[in-house]
Enzyme design. Structure first.
Site, PDB file in Angstrom:
ATOM      1  N   LYS A   1       0.868  -1.176   0.000  1.00  0.00           N
ATOM      2  CA  LYS A   1       0.000   0.000   0.000  1.00  0.00           C
ATOM      3  C   LYS A   1       0.905   1.226   0.000  1.00  0.00           C
ATOM      4  O   LYS A   1       1.551   1.547   1.000  1.00  0.00           O
ATOM      5  CB  LYS A   1      -0.902  -0.035   1.242  1.00  0.00           C
ATOM      6  CG  LYS A   1      -1.529   1.289   1.637  1.00  0.00           C
ATOM      7  CD  LYS A   1      -2.559   1.777   0.626  1.00  0.00           C
ATOM      8  CE  LYS A   1      -3.101   3.133   1.043  1.00  0.00           C
ATOM      9  NZ  LYS A   1      -2.137   4.241   0.878  1.00  0.00           N
TER      10      LYS A   1
ATOM     11  N   GLU B   1       6.524   0.828  12.631  1.00  0.00           N
ATOM     12  CA  GLU B   1       7.591   1.834  12.764  1.00  0.00           C
ATOM     13  C   GLU B   1       6.892   3.178  12.764  1.00  0.00           C
ATOM     14  O   GLU B   1       6.355   3.604  11.738  1.00  0.00           O
ATOM     15  CB  GLU B   1       8.579   1.732  11.593  1.00  0.00           C
ATOM     16  CG  GLU B   1       9.372   0.447  11.557  1.00  0.00           C
ATOM     17  CD  GLU B   1      10.313   0.286  12.740  1.00  0.00           C
ATOM     18  OE1 GLU B   1      10.572   1.272  13.450  1.00  0.00           O
ATOM     19  OE2 GLU B   1      10.765  -0.850  12.955  1.00  0.00           O
TER      20      GLU B   1
ATOM     21  N   CYS C   1      12.353   9.785   9.535  1.00  0.00           N
ATOM     22  CA  CYS C   1      11.919   9.309  10.848  1.00  0.00           C
ATOM     23  C   CYS C   1      13.022   9.493  11.867  1.00  0.00           C
ATOM     24  O   CYS C   1      12.752   9.680  13.047  1.00  0.00           O
ATOM     25  CB  CYS C   1      11.485   7.862  10.770  1.00  0.00           C
ATOM     26  SG  CYS C   1      12.720   6.809  10.031  1.00  0.00           S
TER      27      CYS C   1
ATOM     28  N   GLU D   1       5.639  15.525  17.636  1.00  0.00           N
ATOM     29  CA  GLU D   1       6.370  15.293  16.394  1.00  0.00           C
ATOM     30  C   GLU D   1       5.947  16.331  15.356  1.00  0.00           C
ATOM     31  O   GLU D   1       4.757  16.595  15.185  1.00  0.00           O
ATOM     32  CB  GLU D   1       6.075  13.893  15.846  1.00  0.00           C
ATOM     33  CG  GLU D   1       6.929  13.598  14.633  1.00  0.00           C
ATOM     34  CD  GLU D   1       6.678  12.235  14.022  1.00  0.00           C
ATOM     35  OE1 GLU D   1       5.506  11.815  13.929  1.00  0.00           O
ATOM     36  OE2 GLU D   1       7.654  11.589  13.616  1.00  0.00           O
TER      37      GLU D   1
END
Ligand code: NAP
Length: 462
Positions: free
Chosen positions: A155, A228, A262, A362
């Protein structure tokens, strides 16, 4: 159809991909199951040969892939070239496991009996990927999944689907049998239910919100999930650090890929005795960053991946201002004509107090929140003052402090005098706390998620 727009100029549509229906996703699972049956029985050395040929094709057409990456995601051509090369490395690395042991022989107390531990693929894996590294994230999942004999539904993120389709075509050209890998594109509202209905395992890289939804949905059905997730990675500069080295490393770790990695450094803790000297070095280094379109060779920082994300990042900076943070570099959008239609944000440095939103939340953009600490112990306490635990770095010339930091840091990756980012294909990778799950990616441990163990006892003599 789904439209993909150029982050460097959102007026330009760079690709259109199918918006699949739920029924099409279900049909893709049916084809994947049939393909899995053949692929799992293929000789592992033949599976390795496919991955190796795909790696060669990716290297041979690296420039095509890099340009697609830049046009969809916005990163610079130099960054995109690294991503393409590392993608080929992932496939080569996992191909090499075909020549490694896939189980073991155990002694058995029963006469004439031999017991073996066999390692099998888990079945049809759903790999859900984000837009920030839209080639390498699939590669770090496809390498172990395919060498182990699984079929995969990939995906792709809606902002960056073309590069996933490009990679799948090259794998097909390299000899991957039809339907062992299928790329799914579409709107979550339409396809999410069908996507989550029948995988044997789900590997996900993305936000904590979607990760939590997957955890809830899949745990109820006992489907394994590798996640993750987000991060708030920290670099700590101790009083004895080499400040010139630390400044250049931290600026690169914070602003490469416009902070959309990340493992990007998004929090900085500087010993109070070095704070003023370090801030001036940071400002000098930031002044050297050239913001512009990724395809321009002069550019060292491209736009963010899409307009809503740019607006979200600027919203974080505004909130930091309201909460008393001091913006000491950047903080806005470049207003110059050529950049006016792109998703640009200036490289931004904000002095904050720990506890403020910018310290905790974040941002996933080119925004570095800076705080000071008085000594090693306070620095470590602040470094661990987060719900996340992906990556941490310390800058010091003391071996003792370096070792102590490695011991105490609550992060899956810890670096000394190095960036929080930059882990290689054979380095086990994954976050602690809310940044990850129990399954690591990359390296030899990366295979565990994609395999299951069957213990088989055979009586040869009676
Ligand atoms: P996201 O919104 O969670 O999306 C990630 C992927 O999940 C996309 O393909 C998205 O599809 C898909 N998705 C969203 N909702 C879904 C649903 N209900 N069912 C099935 N799939 C669904 O994350 P993002 O904003 O794109 O990515 C940024 C995040 O990824 C950040 O938090 C970053 O820290 C994290 N990240 C973590 C790592 C790591 O290794 N720890 C690496 C890279 C990024 P659409 O695109 O169609 O919405």
């Amino acid at each position: 159809m789904l439209e993909v727009r150029d982050p460097a100029d959102v007026r330009s549509v760079v690709a259109e991909v199918p918006a699949m229906t739920a029924a099409e996703v279900t049909a893709a699972y049916d084809r994947a199951r049939a393909a899995f049956d053949g692929w799992r029985r293929a000789n592992p050395l033949d599976r390795a040969a496919v991955l190796g040929r795909a790696a060669d094709l990716i290297r041979a057409r690296a420039e095509d892939g890099a340009v697609i990456l830049v046009r969809e995601n916005g990163k610079t051509l130099a960054e995109a070239r690294v991503e393409v090369t590392k993608t080929a490395d992932f496939l080569d690395y996992y191909a090499s496991f075909a020549r490694q042991p896939w189980g073991e022989l155990l002694s058995d107390a029963r006469p004439g009996t031999s017991t073996s531990v066999r390692v099998e693929p888990v079945g049809v894996v759903l790999a859900i990927c984000p837009w920030n590294d839209p080639l390498i994230t699939p590669a770090r999942k496809l390498g172990p999944a395919l060498i182990a004999g699984n079929a995969v539904l990939l995906k792709a993120a809606s902002q960056t689907p073309s590069i996933a389709i490009w990679a799948a075509r090259l794998l097909s050209e390299a000899g991957l049998p039809a339907d062992v890998l299928q790329v799914v594109t579409g709107r979550n509202g339409e396809i999410s239910g069908a996507l989550l209905a029948s995988p044997d395992a789900v590997t996900f890289t993305g936000s904590n919100e979607v990760g939590a939804l997957l955890r809830r949905t899949l745990a109820a059905r006992n489907v394994r999930l590798q996640a993750e997730l987000g991060g708030k990675n920290v670099s700590v500069v101790l009083a004895d650090a080499d400040l010139d080295l630390a400044a250049s490393v931290v600026v690169n770790a914070a602003f490469a890929q416009a902070g959309q990695r990340c493992t990007a450094t998004s929090r900085l803790i500087v010993d109070v005795s070095a704070a003023a000297a370090f801030e001036s070095r940071l400002r000098d280094a930031i002044a050297g960053i050239v913001v512009g379109p990724g395809l321009d060779p002069a550019t060292t920082m491209g736009p963010l991946a899409y307009a809503a994300h740019r607006d979200g990042v600027l919203g974080h900076v505004e909130r930091a201002r309201r909460e008393g943070g001091a913006v000491v570099a950047g903080g806005g959008r470049p207003a110059a004509g050529a950049l006016a239609h792109g998703c640009y944000v200036e490289p931004t440095l904000v002095n904050v107090a720990p506890g403020q939103s910018l310290w905790r939340d974040e941002v996933f953009g080119p925004v570095l929140a800076v705080a000071t600490a008085d000594g090693f112990d306070q620095a470590v306490r602040l470094a661990n003052d987060t719900v996340y635990g992906l990556s941490a770095a310390v800058f010091t010339t003391s071996l003792t402090a370096a070792n102590e930091f490695i011991n105490l840091a609550e992060a899956g990756q810890v670096a000394v005098n190095l960036p929080t980012a930059g882990w290689d294909v054979h380095h086990p990778f994954g976050g602690f706390r809310e940044s990850g799950s129990a399954f690591k990616e990359q390296g030899a441990p990366g295979l565990r998620f994609y395999t299951r163990i069957k213990t088989a006892a055979v009586r040869f003599a009676w």
